[in-house]
Design a protein around this motif. Sequence first.
Motif, short mmCIF file in Angstrom:
data_model
loop_
_atom_site.label_atom_id
_atom_site.label_comp_id
_atom_site.label_asym_id
_atom_site.label_seq_id
_atom_site.Cartn_x
_atom_site.Cartn_y
_atom_site.Cartn_z
N SER A 62 0.81 -1.22 0.00
CA SER A 62 0.00 0.00 0.00
C SER A 62 0.85 1.27 0.00
N MET A 63 2.10 1.15 0.40
CA MET A 63 2.98 2.32 0.43
C MET A 63 3.61 2.61 -0.94
N LYS A 64 3.50 1.67 -1.86
CA LYS A 64 4.05 1.89 -3.20
C LYS A 64 3.17 2.87 -3.95
N THR A 65 3.82 3.75 -4.69
CA THR A 65 3.08 4.74 -5.48
C THR A 65 2.54 4.07 -6.75
N PRO A 66 1.54 4.68 -7.37
CA PRO A 66 1.03 4.13 -8.64
C PRO A 66 2.12 4.04 -9.70
N GLU A 67 3.04 4.99 -9.70
CA GLU A 67 4.14 4.98 -10.67
C GLU A 67 5.05 3.78 -10.43
N ALA A 111 7.48 8.09 -16.25
CA ALA A 111 6.48 8.48 -15.25
C ALA A 111 7.06 8.37 -13.83
N LEU A 112 7.81 7.30 -13.58
CA LEU A 112 8.42 7.13 -12.27
C LEU A 112 9.44 8.23 -11.99
N TYR A 135 13.33 3.19 -8.37
CA TYR A 135 12.44 2.14 -7.88
C TYR A 135 13.11 1.38 -6.73
N SER A 136 14.36 1.03 -6.89
CA SER A 136 15.09 0.30 -5.86
C SER A 136 15.22 1.14 -4.59
N GLN A 137 15.54 2.41 -4.76
CA GLN A 137 15.71 3.30 -3.61
C GLN A 137 14.38 3.44 -2.86
N LYS A 138 13.29 3.63 -3.58
CA LYS A 138 11.99 3.78 -2.93
C LYS A 138 11.58 2.49 -2.23
N ASN A 139 11.86 1.35 -2.84
CA ASN A 139 11.55 0.07 -2.20
C ASN A 139 12.31 -0.08 -0.89
#
Length: 127
Positions: free
Chosen positions: A32-37, A81-82, A112-116
């Motif tokens: 749920s914390m992941k963004t749509p992008e 987009a990301l 993506y890796s950093q946000k994860n």
Amino acid sequence: MKKYFLLAAFATLSLTAVSCNNESAAVNTVESMKTPEMDNFNKAFKSLGDPQNRPTEEEKKRNTSELSDRRKALLVPASKALILSTGVTEAELTRKTNGDMSAIIVWATQIYSQKNTEIRNKVKAEN
């Protein structure tokens, strides 16, 4: 004696159910914390495995580890987009990558890796 045994079994099952619910809640929190992008970027990568997006015989013959331009083109919209979702402008994106599809995909993969990692660290801190 039978009454105590049943009571102990019920208590054990109850504790197991609570434990499992907590684990699934943590997994749901990460998702749920992941963004749509982020979701779209992940889906774009997964789409490379779809039959119509797999490497063609000609692409396989080239025997390189790099994606073909056709397959890169599938990733670029979600990658852009990301990147743009982090506050980078379209002009800055173009300037830093010179429109190179590989550079765009690599940059998006890093984001993506950093946000994860950030999400996982937040979840660990909460638990």
